[in-house]
Design an enzyme around this catalytic site. Structure first.
Site, PDB file in Angstrom:
ATOM      1  CG  LEU A   8       0.761 -35.776   2.514  1.00  0.00           C
ATOM      2  CD1 LEU A   8       1.884 -36.555   3.195  1.00  0.00           C
ATOM      3  CD2 LEU A   8      -0.475 -36.649   2.317  1.00  0.00           C
ATOM      4  CB  ALA A   9      -3.033 -29.864   3.743  1.00  0.00           C
ATOM      5  CE  LYS A  22       3.188 -28.033   9.324  1.00  0.00           C
ATOM      6  NZ  LYS A  22       4.269 -29.018   9.562  1.00  0.00           N
ATOM      7  CG  ASP A 102       5.136 -28.770   5.934  1.00  0.00           C
ATOM      8  OD1 ASP A 102       5.505 -29.399   4.922  1.00  0.00           O
ATOM      9  OD2 ASP A 102       5.339 -29.177   7.098  1.00  0.00           O
ATOM     10  CD  GLU A 154      13.371 -40.998   9.015  1.00  0.00           C
ATOM     11  OE1 GLU A 154      13.650 -39.827   9.350  1.00  0.00           O
ATOM     12  OE2 GLU A 154      12.892 -41.290   7.901  1.00  0.00           O
ATOM     13  CE  LYS A 350     -15.108   6.639   2.397  1.00  0.00           C
ATOM     14  NZ  LYS A 350     -16.322   6.542   3.226  1.00  0.00           N
ATOM     15  CG  HIS A 362      -0.998  21.638   0.969  1.00  0.00           C
ATOM     16  ND1 HIS A 362       0.084  22.065   0.250  1.00  0.00           N
ATOM     17  CD2 HIS A 362      -1.929  22.602   0.830  1.00  0.00           C
ATOM     18  CE1 HIS A 362      -0.172  23.238  -0.301  1.00  0.00           C
ATOM     19  NE2 HIS A 362      -1.384  23.582   0.040  1.00  0.00           N
ATOM     20  CE1 TYR A 365     -11.829  11.170   4.172  1.00  0.00           C
ATOM     21  CE2 TYR A 365     -13.784  12.557   4.357  1.00  0.00           C
ATOM     22  CZ  TYR A 365     -13.201  11.305   4.248  1.00  0.00           C
ATOM     23  OH  TYR A 365     -13.992  10.181   4.206  1.00  0.00           O
ATOM     24  NE  ARG A 439     -14.622  34.995   3.876  1.00  0.00           N
ATOM     25  CZ  ARG A 439     -14.115  34.880   2.651  1.00  0.00           C
ATOM     26  NH1 ARG A 439     -13.969  33.678   2.111  1.00  0.00           N
ATOM     27  NH2 ARG A 439     -13.752  35.949   1.965  1.00  0.00           N
TER      28      ARG A 439
END
Length: 459
Positions: A8-9, A22, A102, A154, A350, A362, A365, A439
């Site tokens: 039952l949903a 819910k 639930d 009840e 990434k 350290h 990126y 550089r």
């Protein structure tokens, strides 16, 4: 005998104060509905029917292809919800489990025991009950002197004597399938709520002299139905305790299991050490003898054996054996770290693959890059992968040394055994075995500092 199930949903869950249905609120990383469906699967039902209503399309997406769906367009009670399953289950022989979507803490073992009890006692209906220390608000199970179930009463209708009863109705049942749908034709809405109650079916069976039984849960926690955020937090706490206890039984050490979040689908090998405030989510797998220190967050990632993750975040990535990550590192989606890699403090990776024994100690990126083995990144190295419109790839060969504070502007390739001088900006490919210096040349102007107003002799 053949098993069927009705979940039952359809309810909105007004007390959740949420736009989300819910049953889709999550406990330990998956929706309550998924928890219930997994437990129901333990009884191996030939058919499972999920009754949906409020925002039905969202609910159906969660179990798409795994269950039949029927819609309850009007919310007219639990009995009415079960009626919606009749076109799918009518005329079938066997027993049908009816359970609310639930109730995420119910276990497959308990549902199997319930089914076995129902069959062995030749019941037409069996109620799943629990013993409550404080039964206030629950329907009570009233038995006769022979311990037979007479009725469910009840709270509002219970006498003083009945209110002292500790055995409560959990809202989960098993019925003879054919008799269930026959009895549903005889229930009505003559009650305070104007709804069809599934519990009225129990009364019909008793009036007909048919056998109704009750199976009592060993653990009251399994009976919890979630109707608000308070109960949701309770379910989360209980589920977290269960999950962590099972991992400890399997040989995982927790410094503080009460302050550790492990998702229901996470796999952890023996001899792993998990410190406080660690979060592991999704389809994460942790290899043996790995150490996860305070504050580590890992989601949908595979971590190898003998790795050390220190207060870092890893998302949708793979980390091989013997790797060290952190502190304060971030491994973003689509990354892979090979054996014995070191990614140190304030390093972000990434969408990149990093070869064996490479080190970025350290402040680095590494994005959209393919990095070979035995590479060393000096502090402050940046791979520049985005020009504002497109992202480009950096390829770095084996045994490359990148000096500190270097900027590598993609698309570019650094050949094997090459070296980039500290402070360089690299815009062109560097051949294998070459040294790249990108550089400006240093110029010293003797005594020029004496002309500046802040020089000591000018004060």
């Amino acid at each position: 005998m053949t098993n069927y199930a009705i979940i039952l949903a359809a309810g909105k869950g007004t007390r959740m104060k949420s736009d989300l249905p819910k049953v889709l609120h999550k406990v330990a990383g998956i929706s309550m509905l998924e928890h219930v469906f997994r437990s129901v699967s333990a009884i191996d039902p030939e058919k499972t029917v999920t009754v949906v209503g409020h925002k039905a399309e969202l609910v159906e997406q969660v179990l798409a292809g795994q269950t039949d769906f029927v819609r309850q367009t009007e919310q007219l009670g639990t009995g009415h919800a079960v009626m919606m399953a009749e076109p799918v289950l009518e005329n079938l022989t066997g027993q049908t489990l009816v359970i609310a979507g639930d109730t995420p803490l119910i276990t497959g073992e308990s549902l199997k025991n319930l089914i076995d009890f129902h069959i062995n006692h030749k019941n037409v209906a069996t109620i799943l009950t629990a013993e409550a220390d404080n039964p206030f608000g629950y329907g009570r199970i009233v038995r006769n002197q022979h311990d037979e179930v007479l009725k469910i009463v009840e709270q509002k209708d219970a006498s003083d004597f009945e209110q002292q009863i500790k055995e409560i109705n959990t809202g989960t049942y098993v019925f003879d399938n054919a008799r269930l749908f026959e009895a549903l034709k005889n229930i009505n809405t003559n009650n305070a709520q104007g709804e069809y109650y599934i519990t009225d079916v129990i009364g019909i069976f008793r009036e007909n002299g048919e056998k109704v039984g009750a199976y009592t849960l060993k653990d009251f926690d399994e009976s919890l139905g979630v109707n608000d955020r308070v109960a949701l937090a309770t379910a989360e706490s209980v589920m977290r305790r269960r999950i962590n206890q099972q991992h400890m039984v399997n040989g995982v050490s927790f410094v503080n299991p009460h302050a550790t979040y492990i998702g229901v689908d996470v796999e952890i090998a023996p001899e792993v050490q998990v410190e406080a405030n660690v979060t592991l989510k999704g389809q994460t797998k942790i290899g043996a003898e790995t150490i996860l220190t305070n504050g580590t967050y890992i989601v949908d990632s595979v971590i190898g054996e003998r790795t050390v993750i220190t207060n870092s975040m890893i998302e949708e990535s793979s980390v091989a054996d013997g790797v060290t990550v952190g502190p304060y590192a971030h491994i973003r989606p689509g990354s892979s770290l090979a054996k014995d890699v070191h990614v140190g403090n304030f390093v972000e990776v990434k969408g990149s693959s990093i070869g064996e024994n490479t080190k970025a100690g350290h402040l680095t990126y590494i994005g959209n890059s393919e990095v070979g083995a035995n590479v060393n990144f000096g502090a402050g190295t940046i791979t520049v992968n985005y020009d504002g419109q497109k992202k480009y790839k950096t390829i770095i060969g084996d045994n490359v040394f990148v000096g500190s504070n270097s900027t590598i502007i993609a698309p570019v390739e650094l050949g094997d055994n090459s070296l980039v001088g500290a402070g360089s900006t690299i815009t062109k490919d560097v051949p294998a075995d070459a040294i790249a210096l990108g550089r400006g040349r240093q110029i010293n102007k003797e005594d020029y500092a004496k002309r500046l107003p802040h020089h000591p002799q000018n004060k």
